[in-house]
Design a protein around this motif. Structure first.
Motif: not given
Length: 509
Positions: A264-277
């Motif tokens: 569930e915490q992954a929802k707030m991850v900002i993936p590499i090469y990206e700028g949004n949650s």
């Protein structure tokens, strides 16, 4: 017979072939140009216009890359020397098509020009080899200084180390491309384009691309176009996403998707090469594909399983990661158990394997193989950025909802296992290390993005890759290996970063 005309963003398989492979069925025909450009060499604009004028005459929908129409491709959009007048004239082609074919549905996308944080001229202007990282730092510092997050003096310190001519060239091209992003909004407002996606290619929270995005978002809000224009991380998957949306529109359906995260915490991850949650990007992609998110698994047409970790996403060549975000705060066994339960209930499952960047999760494929459900899954993707993976997985879900387990669908699914995990996370690094011995002797440093040159599209390297992939299929995909055959392997841009792979699956309905 539904006919959809697709003008892809460039000639690589992910842009040129994926949508055609996945969505071509007895009742759907996807038409693409026979000839495009070649990496930094732009496509012939006259041939592109002729293709559009001819094929749109009897088409039901047009999925259109503005980067291809305006600049001749994605990479040419970063290095062109076209004038504003040239670009405006090319933009008018879309208006002419709308006037000539008023009932044609037109979905388009136009990327916000990226600003990578590394120094390489592989896909950028020549000076990016020396100044790329510096240009990114300057953009980041300028952006942060505007929001009082950085000492303004930092910008001056960076500028003193920068070649002003190179920076002027870069900034002026950005400004021109941004003007065309904004011009596309005019076309949406006027009804020339029915829906527009403005993807953020290799984005970040701060920098030149983020500043452009903020200005474009403000324009979308000001013009009251939020129902027709979406801005989110992605690029190479958009041809699939918008083709999925077109298929949904033409069949009069909006499939419902239930999202399940391994953490569930992954929802707030900002993936590499990206700028949004991640959660916000997922929502944008679902809308862009012409689908809707539902609250219960029972109401879903298909379930999207998201494998991202709880914290920072690492590169595929770093796996298996022993970080807590992967091992303790992400419950992959529970996600797999839920996948099996969905399959037992007859609920289609699509796996968005964004646990790592630039490749799928090897351990996940081995588990799917052990559970003997590789060929039971409705869709899988695990390549490049999280957004690339997400858009591809959703497109598979849409196709499965429309046509079920067809020959084309199963070929594409197996191709994803072989390419996204077998090649990108495994074979690519094995072959790259062998080539690297010579490259290092020649003074060429291997980049973390595996841009090692191979010299030819089909030759010794592609043959070696095919041999290694066949071994991968027999080991990590043993439950389906007798029915999977690699028909072709080639290197589209003569480098190790991506490979063209055509897979055939012995499918018995």
């Amino acid at each position: 017979m539904i006919k959809i005309v697709l003008l892809p963003m460039d000639e690589r398989p992910c842009n040129r072939r994926y949508a055609e492979e996945l969505f071509s069925h007895d009742d759907i025909r996807i038409v693409c140009p026979g000839k495009l450009g070649n990496k930094k060499e732009p496509a012939d604009i006259h041939e592109i216009v002729s293709f559009l004028e001819q094929e749109c005459a009897d088409a039901d929908g047009l999925v259109l890359s503005m980067d291809m129409l305006l600049y001749g491709g994605l990479v040419p959009s970063r290095i062109h020397h076209l004038s504003s007048c040239d670009l405006a004239q090319r933009m008018e082609v879309v208006k002419k098509i709308r006037v000539r074919y008023p009932s044609l549905k037109i979905y388009a996308w136009h990327c916000i020009m990226r600003c990578p944080d590394y120094s390489s001229d592989e896909e950028e202007p020549d000076y990016y080899e020396q100044y790329g990282a510096m240009i990114h730092k300057i953009g980041e510092a300028v952006h942060k200084s505007r929001v009082d997050m950085c000492d303004p003096g930092e910008v001056d310190r960076l500028l003193r180390r920068m070649d002003q001519g190179a920076l002027d060239d870069y900034v002026s091209r950005r400004a021109m491309n941004k003007a065309m992003n904004l011009k596309a909004l005019d076309f949406v407002d006027a009804g020339v384009i029915d829906a527009l996606v403005i993807p953020q290619d290799d984005s970040a929270p701060f920098g030149y691309a983020a500043m452009d995005q903020k200005e474009i978002r403000a324009a979308v809000v000001e013009r009251n176009l939020m129902d027709k224009v979406l801005i989110y991380p992605g690029a190479d998957e958009v041809s699939l996403t918008l083709t999925a949306r077109m298929v949904n529109h033409l069949r009069g359906k909006k499939p419902s998707v239930y999202i399940r995260y391994a953490s569930e915490q992954a929802k707030m991850v900002i993936p590499i090469y990206e700028g949004n949650s991640l959660e916000n990007t997922v929502k944008s992609h679902v809308i862009s594909a012409g689908c809707r998110i539902c609250d219960t698994m029972k109401d879903a047409d298909f379930v999207l399983m998201v494998t991202a970790p709880a914290y920072r996403i690492r590169e595929a060549n770093e796996q298996p990661s022993l970080d807590p975000g992967y091992l303790t705060e992400r419950n992959l066994p529970e996600l797999l158990d839920e996948t099996e339960e969905c399959l037992r209930r007859g609920k289609p499952v699509v796996i968005c394997d964004n646990a790592y960047g630039n490749g799928g999760e090897l351990a996940l494929i081995r588990m799917l193989n052990k559970l003997k459900i590789l060929d039971k899954i409705a869709g899988y993707a695990g390549w490049n950025t999280s957004a690339n993976t997400l858009g591809t997985a959703l497109a598979e879900g849409v196709d499965f909802d429309a046509h079920g387990r067809s020959q084309a669908h199963m070929n594409f699914l197996m191709e994803r296992y072989v390419e996204d995990c077998g090649y990108m996370s495994n074979v690519r690094w094995k072959i790259d290390s062998l080539l690297g011995t010579k490259n290092l002797q020649d003074g060429i440093d291997l980049s973390p993005f595996s841009y090692t040159e191979v010299g030819e599209e089909r030759g010794v390297v592609s043959q070696l890759i095919q041999k290694e992939l066949e071994h991968y299929i027999h080991t990590d995909m043993s439950s389906v290996s007798e029915r999977v055959q690699i028909e072709d392997v080639w290197m589209p841009w003569r480098r190790m970063f991506e490979a063209g792979i055509r897979v055939w699956y012995q499918f018995n309905e």
